[in-house]
Design a protein around this motif. Structure first.
Motif, PDB file in Angstrom:
ATOM      1  N   VAL A  42      33.599  22.275   3.667  1.00 52.10           N
ATOM      2  CA  VAL A  42      34.419  23.266   3.789  1.00 52.10           C
ATOM      3  C   VAL A  42      34.081  24.236   5.069  1.00 52.10           C
ATOM      4  O   VAL A  42      34.921  24.800   5.671  1.00 52.10           O
ATOM      5  N   VAL A  43      33.041  24.463   5.292  1.00 42.35           N
ATOM      6  CA  VAL A  43      32.630  25.294   6.255  1.00 42.35           C
ATOM      7  C   VAL A  43      32.726  24.675   7.618  1.00 42.35           C
ATOM      8  O   VAL A  43      33.454  25.423   8.451  1.00 42.35           O
ATOM      9  N   PHE A  44      32.770  23.359   7.845  1.00 43.95           N
ATOM     10  CA  PHE A  44      32.984  22.608   9.076  1.00 43.95           C
ATOM     11  C   PHE A  44      34.600  22.898   9.237  1.00 43.95           C
ATOM     12  O   PHE A  44      34.901  23.174  10.453  1.00 43.95           O
ATOM     13  N   PHE A  45      35.370  22.422   8.241  1.00 41.35           N
ATOM     14  CA  PHE A  45      37.075  22.516   8.474  1.00 41.35           C
ATOM     15  C   PHE A  45      37.377  24.288   8.555  1.00 41.35           C
ATOM     16  O   PHE A  45      38.282  24.486   9.143  1.00 41.35           O
ATOM     17  N   LEU A  46      36.724  25.242   7.911  1.00 39.46           N
ATOM     18  CA  LEU A  46      37.069  26.677   8.128  1.00 39.46           C
ATOM     19  C   LEU A  46      36.692  26.847   9.473  1.00 39.46           C
ATOM     20  O   LEU A  46      37.420  27.504  10.279  1.00 39.46           O
ATOM     21  N   ALA A  47      35.302  26.356  10.041  1.00 33.00           N
ATOM     22  CA  ALA A  47      35.250  26.633  11.659  1.00 33.00           C
ATOM     23  C   ALA A  47      36.343  25.947  12.351  1.00 33.00           C
ATOM     24  O   ALA A  47      36.629  26.715  13.361  1.00 33.00           O
ATOM     25  N   TRP A  48      36.813  25.064  12.035  1.00 27.85           N
ATOM     26  CA  TRP A  48      37.732  24.135  12.885  1.00 27.85           C
ATOM     27  C   TRP A  48      38.989  25.239  12.833  1.00 27.85           C
ATOM     28  O   TRP A  48      39.650  25.402  13.869  1.00 27.85           O
ATOM     29  N   ASP A  49      39.444  25.585  11.614  1.00 24.09           N
ATOM     30  CA  ASP A  49      40.512  26.349  11.619  1.00 24.09           C
ATOM     31  C   ASP A  49      40.529  27.768  12.312  1.00 24.09           C
ATOM     32  O   ASP A  49      41.473  28.299  12.858  1.00 24.09           O
ATOM     33  N   LEU A  50      39.190  28.133  12.209  1.00 24.81           N
ATOM     34  CA  LEU A  50      39.101  29.638  12.800  1.00 24.81           C
ATOM     35  C   LEU A  50      39.238  29.346  14.513  1.00 24.81           C
ATOM     36  O   LEU A  50      39.970  30.175  15.104  1.00 24.81           O
ATOM     37  N   ILE A  57      46.124  27.840  18.590  1.00 25.34           N
ATOM     38  CA  ILE A  57      46.911  26.433  18.211  1.00 25.34           C
ATOM     39  C   ILE A  57      47.398  26.530  16.894  1.00 25.34           C
ATOM     40  O   ILE A  57      48.581  25.909  16.547  1.00 25.34           O
ATOM     41  N   PHE A  58      46.869  27.111  15.918  1.00 25.64           N
ATOM     42  CA  PHE A  58      47.308  27.343  14.519  1.00 25.64           C
ATOM     43  C   PHE A  58      47.714  28.882  14.092  1.00 25.64           C
ATOM     44  O   PHE A  58      47.386  29.677  14.701  1.00 25.64           O
ATOM     45  N   HIS A  59      48.992  28.588  13.333  1.00 28.53           N
ATOM     46  CA  HIS A  59      49.800  29.797  13.276  1.00 28.53           C
ATOM     47  C   HIS A  59      50.285  29.819  11.870  1.00 28.53           C
ATOM     48  O   HIS A  59      50.575  28.618  11.342  1.00 28.53           O
ATOM     49  N   ARG A  60      50.098  30.833  11.183  1.00 28.96           N
ATOM     50  CA  ARG A  60      50.584  30.930   9.759  1.00 28.96           C
ATOM     51  C   ARG A  60      52.160  30.807   9.658  1.00 28.96           C
ATOM     52  O   ARG A  60      52.780  32.017  10.083  1.00 28.96           O
ATOM     53  N   GLY A  61      52.724  30.004   8.902  1.00 27.55           N
ATOM     54  CA  GLY A  61      53.972  29.943   8.703  1.00 27.55           C
ATOM     55  C   GLY A  61      54.725  30.945   7.390  1.00 27.55           C
ATOM     56  O   GLY A  61      53.813  30.701   6.441  1.00 27.55           O
ATOM     57  N   GLU A  62      55.469  31.915   7.640  1.00 29.11           N
ATOM     58  CA  GLU A  62      56.008  32.470   6.515  1.00 29.11           C
ATOM     59  C   GLU A  62      56.900  31.759   5.424  1.00 29.11           C
ATOM     60  O   GLU A  62      57.645  30.578   6.290  1.00 29.11           O
ATOM     61  N   ASN A  63      56.736  31.617   4.441  1.00 29.72           N
ATOM     62  CA  ASN A  63      57.458  30.922   3.415  1.00 29.72           C
ATOM     63  C   ASN A  63      57.546  31.489   2.090  1.00 29.72           C
ATOM     64  O   ASN A  63      56.851  32.585   1.822  1.00 29.72           O
ATOM     65  N   ALA A  64      58.264  30.921   1.205  1.00 27.43           N
ATOM     66  CA  ALA A  64      58.572  31.723   0.017  1.00 27.43           C
ATOM     67  C   ALA A  64      57.639  31.087  -1.190  1.00 27.43           C
ATOM     68  O   ALA A  64      57.471  31.619  -2.356  1.00 27.43           O
ATOM     69  N   LEU A  70      45.862  37.318   3.132  1.00 23.24           N
ATOM     70  CA  LEU A  70      45.013  36.769   4.032  1.00 23.24           C
ATOM     71  C   LEU A  70      43.737  36.793   4.249  1.00 23.24           C
ATOM     72  O   LEU A  70      43.314  37.964   3.899  1.00 23.24           O
ATOM     73  N   LEU A  71      42.827  35.896   4.318  1.00 24.31           N
ATOM     74  CA  LEU A  71      41.305  36.219   4.554  1.00 24.31           C
ATOM     75  C   LEU A  71      41.037  36.783   5.984  1.00 24.31           C
ATOM     76  O   LEU A  71      39.902  37.266   6.130  1.00 24.31           O
ATOM     77  N   ALA A  72      41.747  36.225   6.807  1.00 26.18           N
ATOM     78  CA  ALA A  72      41.489  36.528   8.064  1.00 26.18           C
ATOM     79  C   ALA A  72      43.074  36.544   8.960  1.00 26.18           C
ATOM     80  O   ALA A  72      43.790  35.998   8.352  1.00 26.18           O
ATOM     81  N   PRO A  73      43.369  36.941  10.225  1.00 24.41           N
ATOM     82  CA  PRO A  73      44.298  36.806  10.860  1.00 24.41           C
ATOM     83  C   PRO A  73      44.981  35.450  10.799  1.00 24.41           C
ATOM     84  O   PRO A  73      44.037  34.704  11.302  1.00 24.41           O
ATOM     85  N   GLU A  74      46.099  34.919  10.346  1.00 22.74           N
ATOM     86  CA  GLU A  74      46.608  33.773  10.315  1.00 22.74           C
ATOM     87  C   GLU A  74      45.885  32.783   9.637  1.00 22.74           C
ATOM     88  O   GLU A  74      45.897  31.496   9.450  1.00 22.74           O
ATOM     89  N   LEU A  75      44.974  33.325   8.532  1.00 22.33           N
ATOM     90  CA  LEU A  75      44.333  32.390   7.674  1.00 22.33           C
ATOM     91  C   LEU A  75      44.565  32.661   6.066  1.00 22.33           C
ATOM     92  O   LEU A  75      44.008  33.643   5.701  1.00 22.33           O
ATOM     93  N   PRO A  76      45.525  32.075   5.663  1.00 24.65           N
ATOM     94  CA  PRO A  76      45.807  32.595   4.056  1.00 24.65           C
ATOM     95  C   PRO A  76      44.711  31.871   3.332  1.00 24.65           C
ATOM     96  O   PRO A  76      44.184  31.147   3.370  1.00 24.65           O
ATOM     97  N   VAL A  77      44.718  32.542   1.903  1.00 27.22           N
ATOM     98  CA  VAL A  77      43.860  32.192   0.942  1.00 27.22           C
ATOM     99  C   VAL A  77      44.026  30.913   0.359  1.00 27.22           C
ATOM    100  O   VAL A  77      42.838  30.118   0.223  1.00 27.22           O
ATOM    101  N   GLU A  78      45.045  30.322   0.714  1.00 27.38           N
ATOM    102  CA  GLU A  78      45.585  28.964   0.218  1.00 27.38           C
ATOM    103  C   GLU A  78      44.881  28.096   0.902  1.00 27.38           C
ATOM    104  O   GLU A  78      44.409  26.879   0.641  1.00 27.38           O
ATOM    105  N   GLU A  79      44.491  28.140   2.505  1.00 36.47           N
ATOM    106  CA  GLU A  79      43.888  27.450   3.162  1.00 36.47           C
ATOM    107  C   GLU A  79      42.513  27.082   2.899  1.00 36.47           C
ATOM    108  O   GLU A  79      42.213  25.903   2.703  1.00 36.47           O
ATOM    109  N   LEU A  80      41.693  27.914   2.471  1.00 35.32           N
ATOM    110  CA  LEU A  80      40.343  27.890   1.761  1.00 35.32           C
ATOM    111  C   LEU A  80      40.450  26.983   0.599  1.00 35.32           C
ATOM    112  O   LEU A  80      39.738  26.269   0.577  1.00 35.32           O
ATOM    113  N   VAL A  81      41.360  27.356  -0.375  1.00 32.11           N
ATOM    114  CA  VAL A  81      41.457  26.283  -1.478  1.00 32.11           C
ATOM    115  C   VAL A  81      41.937  24.927  -1.133  1.00 32.11           C
ATOM    116  O   VAL A  81      41.278  23.954  -1.662  1.00 32.11           O
TER     117      VAL A  81
END
Length: 108
Positions: A42-50, A57-64, A70-81
């Motif tokens: 999880v830490v490896f992929f979280l560092a990759w995402d950050l 490169i990565f952006h959070r898309g708005e959806n319904a 957000l845990l950080a800019p462009e990092l939704p809580v769903e990404e960590l889960v």
């Protein structure tokens, strides 16, 4: 704000836990080692995402279906889960496949 995507991820995670407990694959076999491996993944992929977010490169898309939390800019809580689910799924699949191969070899 909706919790559909987060709920689906948590539901999948719960199913993985049930499989793990039933067949003693990951945490049921070696809990401390599994926790360490899962945390490293999880830490490896979280560092990759950050890093991807920082590089633009990565952006959070708005959806319904997302919470919008957000845990950080462009990092939704769903990404960590999702990362936890992905790493846990990999551990369960790997251990299950190794056991199936070992059982098949024993029958020979």
């Amino acid at each position: 704000m909706t919790f559909v995507y987060l709920g689906v991820l948590l539901g999948g995670l719960i199913c993985m836990v049930l499989l793990d407990v039933r067949y003693r694959l990951v945490f049921g076999a070696e809990g401390a080692r599994a926790a360490i491996v899962l945390a490293i993944g999880v830490v490896f992929f979280l560092a990759w995402d950050l890093a991807g977010i920082a590089l633009g490169i990565f952006h959070r898309g708005e959806n319904a279906v997302s919470t919008g939390i957000l845990l950080a800019p462009e990092l939704p809580v769903e990404e960590l889960v999702f990362l936890a689910f992905l790493c846990y799924l990999t551990l369960v699949l790997y251990t299950g496949i190794v056991r199936l191969i070992a059982a098949r070899e024993e029958r020979r």
